[in-house]
Scaffold this motif. Sequence first.
Motif, PDB file in Angstrom:
ATOM      1  N   ALA A  26       0.833  -1.203   0.000  1.00  0.00           N
ATOM      2  CA  ALA A  26       0.000   0.000   0.000  1.00  0.00           C
ATOM      3  C   ALA A  26       0.869   1.256   0.000  1.00  0.00           C
ATOM      4  CB  ALA A  26      -0.923  -0.009   1.225  1.00  0.00           C
ATOM      5  N   PHE A  27       1.923   1.254   0.816  1.00  0.00           N
ATOM      6  CA  PHE A  27       2.850   2.389   0.867  1.00  0.00           C
ATOM      7  C   PHE A  27       3.506   2.587  -0.502  1.00  0.00           C
ATOM      8  CE2 PHE A  27       4.321   3.938   5.229  1.00  0.00           C
ATOM      9  CZ  PHE A  27       4.416   5.265   4.820  1.00  0.00           C
ATOM     10  N   ASP A  28       3.890   1.481  -1.143  1.00  0.00           N
ATOM     11  CA  ASP A  28       4.541   1.567  -2.441  1.00  0.00           C
ATOM     12  C   ASP A  28       3.608   2.148  -3.489  1.00  0.00           C
ATOM     13  OD1 ASP A  28       7.160   0.902  -3.629  1.00  0.00           O
ATOM     14  OD2 ASP A  28       5.989  -0.393  -4.974  1.00  0.00           O
ATOM     15  N   THR A  29       2.341   1.793  -3.406  1.00  0.00           N
ATOM     16  CA  THR A  29       1.362   2.340  -4.343  1.00  0.00           C
ATOM     17  C   THR A  29       1.259   3.847  -4.205  1.00  0.00           C
ATOM     18  OG1 THR A  29       0.075   0.285  -4.264  1.00  0.00           O
ATOM     19  CG2 THR A  29      -1.048   2.252  -5.076  1.00  0.00           C
ATOM     20  N   LEU A  30       1.192   4.331  -2.971  1.00  0.00           N
ATOM     21  CA  LEU A  30       1.105   5.775  -2.749  1.00  0.00           C
ATOM     22  C   LEU A  30       2.396   6.467  -3.173  1.00  0.00           C
ATOM     23  CD1 LEU A  30      -0.345   8.271  -1.670  1.00  0.00           C
ATOM     24  CD2 LEU A  30       0.544   7.705   0.612  1.00  0.00           C
ATOM     25  N   TYR A  31       3.532   5.919  -2.747  1.00  0.00           N
ATOM     26  CA  TYR A  31       4.823   6.536  -3.059  1.00  0.00           C
ATOM     27  C   TYR A  31       5.045   6.650  -4.564  1.00  0.00           C
ATOM     28  CZ  TYR A  31       9.873   6.969  -3.699  1.00  0.00           C
ATOM     29  OH  TYR A  31      11.114   7.367  -4.124  1.00  0.00           O
ATOM     30  N   THR A  32       4.815   5.581  -5.293  1.00  0.00           N
ATOM     31  CA  THR A  32       5.087   5.597  -6.730  1.00  0.00           C
ATOM     32  C   THR A  32       4.064   6.428  -7.499  1.00  0.00           C
ATOM     33  OG1 THR A  32       3.907   3.484  -6.996  1.00  0.00           O
ATOM     34  CG2 THR A  32       6.302   3.399  -6.706  1.00  0.00           C
ATOM     35  N   LEU A  34       2.807   9.245  -6.310  1.00  0.00           N
ATOM     36  CA  LEU A  34       3.200  10.637  -6.072  1.00  0.00           C
ATOM     37  C   LEU A  34       4.530  10.996  -6.735  1.00  0.00           C
ATOM     38  CD1 LEU A  34       2.223  11.009  -2.299  1.00  0.00           C
ATOM     39  CD2 LEU A  34       1.112  12.111  -4.252  1.00  0.00           C
ATOM     40  N   THR A  35       5.410  10.016  -6.938  1.00  0.00           N
ATOM     41  CA  THR A  35       6.749  10.307  -7.439  1.00  0.00           C
ATOM     42  C   THR A  35       7.002   9.806  -8.850  1.00  0.00           C
ATOM     43  OG1 THR A  35       7.642   8.237  -6.544  1.00  0.00           O
ATOM     44  CG2 THR A  35       7.657  10.180  -5.092  1.00  0.00           C
ATOM     45  N   ARG A  36       6.062   9.017  -9.385  1.00  0.00           N
ATOM     46  CA  ARG A  36       6.196   8.424 -10.722  1.00  0.00           C
ATOM     47  C   ARG A  36       7.360   7.438 -10.810  1.00  0.00           C
ATOM     48  NH1 ARG A  36       2.659  10.842 -14.087  1.00  0.00           N
ATOM     49  NH2 ARG A  36       1.890  12.917 -13.539  1.00  0.00           N
ATOM     50  N   LYS A  37       7.769   6.900  -9.684  1.00  0.00           N
ATOM     51  CA  LYS A  37       8.752   5.818  -9.682  1.00  0.00           C
ATOM     52  C   LYS A  37       8.067   4.522 -10.100  1.00  0.00           C
ATOM     53  CE  LYS A  37      12.102   8.295  -7.652  1.00  0.00           C
ATOM     54  NZ  LYS A  37      13.439   8.557  -8.217  1.00  0.00           N
ATOM     55  N   LYS A  38       8.866   3.491 -10.374  1.00  0.00           N
ATOM     56  CA  LYS A  38       8.311   2.201 -10.779  1.00  0.00           C
ATOM     57  C   LYS A  38       7.884   1.410  -9.546  1.00  0.00           C
ATOM     58  CE  LYS A  38       9.322  -1.971 -13.441  1.00  0.00           C
ATOM     59  NZ  LYS A  38      10.343  -2.710 -14.250  1.00  0.00           N
ATOM     60  N   TRP A 225       7.255   4.922   7.565  1.00  0.00           N
ATOM     61  CA  TRP A 225       7.997   5.289   6.371  1.00  0.00           C
ATOM     62  C   TRP A 225       9.386   4.667   6.340  1.00  0.00           C
ATOM     63  CZ3 TRP A 225       7.993   7.147   1.620  1.00  0.00           C
ATOM     64  CH2 TRP A 225       9.174   7.687   1.088  1.00  0.00           C
ATOM     65  N   ASP A 226      10.140   4.724   7.431  1.00  0.00           N
ATOM     66  CA  ASP A 226      11.505   4.191   7.444  1.00  0.00           C
ATOM     67  C   ASP A 226      11.518   2.691   7.148  1.00  0.00           C
ATOM     68  OD1 ASP A 226      12.481   6.692   8.014  1.00  0.00           O
ATOM     69  OD2 ASP A 226      12.649   6.349  10.173  1.00  0.00           O
ATOM     70  N   GLU A 227      10.555   1.965   7.703  1.00  0.00           N
ATOM     71  CA  GLU A 227      10.470   0.528   7.433  1.00  0.00           C
ATOM     72  C   GLU A 227      10.154   0.270   5.965  1.00  0.00           C
ATOM     73  OE1 GLU A 227       8.250  -1.388  11.110  1.00  0.00           O
ATOM     74  OE2 GLU A 227       7.577   0.673  10.720  1.00  0.00           O
ATOM     75  N   TYR A 228       9.247   1.089   5.425  1.00  0.00           N
ATOM     76  CA  TYR A 228       8.903   0.938   4.012  1.00  0.00           C
ATOM     77  C   TYR A 228      10.114   1.206   3.128  1.00  0.00           C
ATOM     78  CZ  TYR A 228       7.704   2.541  -0.628  1.00  0.00           C
ATOM     79  OH  TYR A 228       7.708   2.749  -1.988  1.00  0.00           O
ATOM     80  N   VAL A 229      10.876   2.267   3.395  1.00  0.00           N
ATOM     81  CA  VAL A 229      12.050   2.609   2.586  1.00  0.00           C
ATOM     82  C   VAL A 229      13.051   1.462   2.596  1.00  0.00           C
ATOM     83  CG1 VAL A 229      14.055   4.128   2.421  1.00  0.00           C
ATOM     84  CG2 VAL A 229      11.792   5.105   2.818  1.00  0.00           C
ATOM     85  N   GLU A 230      13.297   0.877   3.793  1.00  0.00           N
ATOM     86  CA  GLU A 230      14.228  -0.244   3.887  1.00  0.00           C
ATOM     87  C   GLU A 230      13.734  -1.416   3.046  1.00  0.00           C
ATOM     88  OE1 GLU A 230      16.144  -3.256   7.266  1.00  0.00           O
ATOM     89  OE2 GLU A 230      14.915  -1.535   7.870  1.00  0.00           O
ATOM     90  N   TRP A 231      12.437  -1.709   3.129  1.00  0.00           N
ATOM     91  CA  TRP A 231      11.847  -2.805   2.344  1.00  0.00           C
ATOM     92  C   TRP A 231      12.008  -2.556   0.850  1.00  0.00           C
ATOM     93  CZ3 TRP A 231       7.789  -2.270  -1.130  1.00  0.00           C
ATOM     94  CH2 TRP A 231       7.267  -3.480  -1.655  1.00  0.00           C
ATOM     95  N   GLN A 234      15.616  -3.068  -0.222  1.00  0.00           N
ATOM     96  CA  GLN A 234      16.003  -4.473  -0.174  1.00  0.00           C
ATOM     97  C   GLN A 234      15.443  -5.250  -1.366  1.00  0.00           C
ATOM     98  OE1 GLN A 234      14.797  -6.143   3.538  1.00  0.00           O
ATOM     99  NE2 GLN A 234      16.283  -5.004   4.754  1.00  0.00           N
ATOM    100  N   ASN A 235      14.344  -4.767  -1.909  1.00  0.00           N
ATOM    101  CA  ASN A 235      13.691  -5.452  -3.029  1.00  0.00           C
ATOM    102  C   ASN A 235      14.000  -4.819  -4.382  1.00  0.00           C
ATOM    103  OD1 ASN A 235      11.605  -7.687  -2.000  1.00  0.00           O
ATOM    104  ND2 ASN A 235      11.678  -6.031  -0.480  1.00  0.00           N
ATOM    105  N   GLY A 236      15.058  -3.984  -4.413  1.00  0.00           N
ATOM    106  CA  GLY A 236      15.539  -3.455  -5.689  1.00  0.00           C
ATOM    107  C   GLY A 236      14.854  -2.221  -6.184  1.00  0.00           C
ATOM    108  N   GLY A 237      14.022  -1.601  -5.375  1.00  0.00           N
ATOM    109  CA  GLY A 237      13.335  -0.384  -5.790  1.00  0.00           C
ATOM    110  C   GLY A 237      14.194   0.845  -5.584  1.00  0.00           C
ATOM    111  N   LYS A 238      14.042   1.814  -6.456  1.00  0.00           N
ATOM    112  CA  LYS A 238      14.781   3.056  -6.330  1.00  0.00           C
ATOM    113  C   LYS A 238      13.954   4.106  -5.627  1.00  0.00           C
ATOM    114  CE  LYS A 238      17.525   2.363 -10.560  1.00  0.00           C
ATOM    115  NZ  LYS A 238      17.901   2.915 -11.869  1.00  0.00           N
ATOM    116  N   MET A 239      14.655   4.935  -4.811  1.00  0.00           N
ATOM    117  CA  MET A 239      13.993   6.025  -4.096  1.00  0.00           C
ATOM    118  C   MET A 239      14.273   7.351  -4.792  1.00  0.00           C
ATOM    119  SD  MET A 239      12.475   4.324  -1.758  1.00  0.00           S
ATOM    120  CE  MET A 239      11.771   5.690  -0.832  1.00  0.00           C
TER     121      MET A 239
END
Length: 239
Positions: A26-32, A34-38, A225-231, A234-239
């Motif tokens: 869910a966090f990844d859906t919101l983050y990407t 808002l930021t247009r990341k993959k 947020w910090d836990e999500y960023v670490e996850w 670890q799974n190859g996503g770019k911030m």
Amino acid sequence: MSLIPPNPTTSEEDSQVCTPEHCYYAFDTLYTTLTRKKALPPKFPDEKFPLFVTWNVRRPGKTPRLRGCIGNFTAQPLHQGLAEYALVSAFEDHRFRKIEERELESLECSISLLTDFEDASSYLDWTVGVHGIYITFPHPSLVTSDRSEAPSPLSSSSSVPTRSGLGRSFTATYLPQIAEEQGWDKLETIDSAIQKAGWNGRITEDLRRSIKLRRYQSRKCTVGWDEYVEWRKQNGGKM
């Protein structure tokens, strides 16, 4: 093996149903969004659950502040449902303005997967801290007006309700943790839910007894947020 520690707010029973992976997705859906990341694809089973997504703002030394919460009582495939309601609760909760990118670092995400739905025998047939409640009740004028066309003394308006108004059904829900967090007993929770449903008139015992209550339980998990960023890293996503 993941280096992310177990979520301290997730019980052993909850963790068997609702996991940090659901929150990260869910966090990844919101983050990407808002930021247009993959976005990263979900790796958890696509089971079906009624669900709620909650966004809170974390505040040092204080209770997190609600920032958005919306869900659905119809069982949703988790991949689609979590993604959809992550955004709906972030952008379409009418109580709040839309969440913006600058707020991400202050957020935590809670997922509630709803289980064990049961029809209660009365409006008091549930347990604070265990059950969520979903209430429905007719227009209060109908509670005492079955034999008369006169305006009900319960009405908050001086005019007689229209037929369309009389046909309206009021509904509201509170997740299992709400009453306990607010320090409410059952009666206070019910009266608050009646008001939440949109009734602004007098609340009587007759009105409470007209309620049909469906109780349910929730399996909940929360990550910040910090836990999500670490996850994500670890799974190859770019911030």
